[in-house]
Structure formats: structure tokens, C-alpha cells
Design a protein around this motif. Structure first.
Motif, PDB file in Angstrom:
ATOM      1  N   SER A  60      -1.279  -7.381  -2.821  1.00  0.00           N
ATOM      2  CA  SER A  60       0.037  -7.511  -2.189  1.00  0.00           C
ATOM      3  C   SER A  60       0.918  -6.282  -2.434  1.00  0.00           C
ATOM      4  O   SER A  60       1.723  -5.919  -1.584  1.00  0.00           O
ATOM      5  N   GLU A  61       0.764  -5.623  -3.573  1.00  0.00           N
ATOM      6  CA  GLU A  61       1.548  -4.416  -3.869  1.00  0.00           C
ATOM      7  C   GLU A  61       1.195  -3.300  -2.888  1.00  0.00           C
ATOM      8  O   GLU A  61       2.069  -2.601  -2.374  1.00  0.00           O
ATOM      9  N   GLN A  62      -0.077  -3.147  -2.628  1.00  0.00           N
ATOM     10  CA  GLN A  62      -0.529  -2.106  -1.695  1.00  0.00           C
ATOM     11  C   GLN A  62      -0.098  -2.446  -0.263  1.00  0.00           C
ATOM     12  O   GLN A  62       0.300  -1.558   0.501  1.00  0.00           O
ATOM     13  N   LYS A  63      -0.149  -3.734   0.086  1.00  0.00           N
ATOM     14  CA  LYS A  63       0.299  -4.148   1.422  1.00  0.00           C
ATOM     15  C   LYS A  63       1.784  -3.868   1.604  1.00  0.00           C
ATOM     16  O   LYS A  63       2.220  -3.431   2.667  1.00  0.00           O
ATOM     17  N   ALA A  64       2.574  -4.130   0.555  1.00  0.00           N
ATOM     18  CA  ALA A  64       4.020  -3.878   0.627  1.00  0.00           C
ATOM     19  C   ALA A  64       4.287  -2.388   0.846  1.00  0.00           C
ATOM     20  O   ALA A  64       5.160  -2.012   1.642  1.00  0.00           O
ATOM     21  N   GLN A  65       3.529  -1.551   0.159  1.00  0.00           N
ATOM     22  CA  GLN A  65       3.682  -0.102   0.314  1.00  0.00           C
ATOM     23  C   GLN A  65       3.308   0.322   1.738  1.00  0.00           C
ATOM     24  O   GLN A  65       4.007   1.132   2.364  1.00  0.00           O
ATOM     25  N   LEU A  66       2.227  -0.230   2.251  1.00  0.00           N
ATOM     26  CA  LEU A  66       1.800   0.091   3.612  1.00  0.00           C
ATOM     27  C   LEU A  66       2.834  -0.389   4.632  1.00  0.00           C
ATOM     28  O   LEU A  66       3.090   0.291   5.634  1.00  0.00           O
ATOM     29  N   LYS A  67       3.431  -1.547   4.393  1.00  0.00           N
ATOM     30  CA  LYS A  67       4.462  -2.057   5.309  1.00  0.00           C
ATOM     31  C   LYS A  67       5.689  -1.154   5.310  1.00  0.00           C
ATOM     32  O   LYS A  67       6.298  -0.931   6.354  1.00  0.00           O
ATOM     33  N   GLN A  68       6.053  -0.617   4.137  1.00  0.00           N
ATOM     34  CA  GLN A  68       7.177   0.327   4.080  1.00  0.00           C
ATOM     35  C   GLN A  68       6.862   1.582   4.896  1.00  0.00           C
ATOM     36  O   GLN A  68       7.703   2.087   5.630  1.00  0.00           O
ATOM     37  N   GLU A  69       5.634   2.072   4.722  1.00  0.00           N
ATOM     38  CA  GLU A  69       5.210   3.240   5.497  1.00  0.00           C
ATOM     39  C   GLU A  69       5.241   2.936   6.995  1.00  0.00           C
ATOM     40  O   GLU A  69       5.692   3.756   7.807  1.00  0.00           O
ATOM     41  N   LEU A  70       4.772   1.747   7.354  1.00  0.00           N
ATOM     42  CA  LEU A  70       4.761   1.321   8.752  1.00  0.00           C
ATOM     43  C   LEU A  70       6.182   1.254   9.310  1.00  0.00           C
ATOM     44  O   LEU A  70       6.434   1.682  10.441  1.00  0.00           O
ATOM     45  N   ASP A  71       7.118   0.746   8.510  1.00  0.00           N
ATOM     46  CA  ASP A  71       8.520   0.690   8.946  1.00  0.00           C
ATOM     47  C   ASP A  71       9.078   2.090   9.197  1.00  0.00           C
ATOM     48  O   ASP A  71       9.790   2.320  10.182  1.00  0.00           O
ATOM     49  N   LYS A  72       8.755   3.039   8.313  1.00  0.00           N
ATOM     50  CA  LYS A  72       9.225   4.414   8.486  1.00  0.00           C
ATOM     51  C   LYS A  72       8.661   5.023   9.774  1.00  0.00           C
ATOM     52  O   LYS A  72       9.370   5.680  10.535  1.00  0.00           O
ATOM     53  N   ILE A  73       7.379   4.800  10.001  1.00  0.00           N
ATOM     54  CA  ILE A  73       6.738   5.349  11.201  1.00  0.00           C
ATOM     55  C   ILE A  73       7.325   4.704  12.449  1.00  0.00           C
ATOM     56  O   ILE A  73       7.562   5.375  13.453  1.00  0.00           O
ATOM     57  N   THR A  74       7.597   3.398  12.380  1.00  0.00           N
ATOM     58  CA  THR A  74       8.188   2.708  13.525  1.00  0.00           C
ATOM     59  C   THR A  74       9.571   3.278  13.837  1.00  0.00           C
ATOM     60  O   THR A  74       9.913   3.496  15.008  1.00  0.00           O
ATOM     61  N   GLU A  75      10.363   3.559  12.807  1.00  0.00           N
ATOM     62  CA  GLU A  75      11.689   4.165  13.012  1.00  0.00           C
ATOM     63  C   GLU A  75      11.552   5.548  13.638  1.00  0.00           C
ATOM     64  O   GLU A  75      12.298   5.894  14.564  1.00  0.00           O
ATOM     65  N   GLN A  76      10.612   6.346  13.132  1.00  0.00           N
ATOM     66  CA  GLN A  76      10.400   7.682  13.691  1.00  0.00           C
ATOM     67  C   GLN A  76       9.969   7.591  15.146  1.00  0.00           C
ATOM     68  O   GLN A  76      10.420   8.378  15.989  1.00  0.00           O
ATOM     69  N   LEU A  77       9.114   6.637  15.432  1.00  0.00           N
ATOM     70  CA  LEU A  77       8.632   6.438  16.800  1.00  0.00           C
ATOM     71  C   LEU A  77       9.781   6.068  17.728  1.00  0.00           C
ATOM     72  O   LEU A  77       9.885   6.585  18.843  1.00  0.00           O
TER      73      LEU A  77
END
Length: 120
Positions: A60-77
């Protein structure tokens, strides 16, 4: 009579410079759109890759980190897409430079024909 001709040539030269400037602006805008489209494609690929990773069985810790990265990429997109929408070439922004290029291209051809006929 030569004063009037000189003024006409000066005016024609000024209009040609304006047409060249407008053409450069259109080229620059097109270049920005192409860059934005490449950025959007890269971000969409990163987004898809992260979404696939999140679906895997991970801690779950790694998933949370990946979700944060995904949120950043979504904002950039989203930012890239807004920028693209604001820069996309619409006919209204392209119409004036297009007709000036057609107009002065025609004038250039006529001048070339006149100069060739005078020289020949």
C-alpha cells in the motif's frame, strides 16, 4: 511623380515586412502546438504506465507513492491540454496572415513578371 512611386514602394515594403512577421508568428505558434502535442503524448503514456502499475499487487505504501506520481502527471497533462487549446490554430487567427501571404505572394509574382519584361 517619382515621389509618389517612392511612397508606394515604401508602403509595399512595409506591408511585405508585416506579412513576413505574421508568417513567422504562425510558424512559431505551429511549433508550439507540435511541442505541446508531443508532451501530451508522453504524459499520456506515463499516465497509462502508472495506472497499470497501480493495478498490480503492490504494498500500500508503494501504491500511495504511485498514486501521488499519477496525480502530478494528471495535473501536468491538464496544463498541457489547456495550453494546446489556447494555442491551436483556428481559422480566425490564421485567416488574416493567410490572405496577406496570398495577396503579397501575388504582388511578388506580378513584380517579377514586370521586372522580367522590362529587362528582357
Amino acid at each position: 511623380m517619382s515621389v509618389g512611386k517612392s511612397s508606394e514602394w515604401d508602403e509595399l515594403e512595409a506591408q511585405l515586412q508585416q506579412a513576413e512577421q505574421l508568417l513567422q508568428e504562425v510558424k512559431q505558434r505551429l511549433s508550439q502546438v507540435k511541442t505541446g502535442q508531443r508532451d501530451r503524448q508522453a504524459l499520456q503514456q506515463q499516465q497509462a504506465d502508472l495506472q497499470a502499475e497501480i493495478k498490480q499487487d503492490l504494498p500500500s505504501e508503494q501504491k500511495a507513492q504511485l498514486k501521488q506520481e499519477l496525480d502530478k502527471i494528471t495535473e501536468q497533462l491538464e496544463l498541457v491540454e489547456v495550453d494546446l487549446e489556447s494555442r491551436l490554430l483556428s481559422w480566425n487567427s490564421f485567416r488574416e496572415p493567410f490572405w496577406q501571404i496570398v495577396r503579397f505572394g501575388g504582388v511578388g509574382v506580378l513584380l517579377g513578371v514586370l521586372l522580367k519584361s522590362c529587362a528582357g
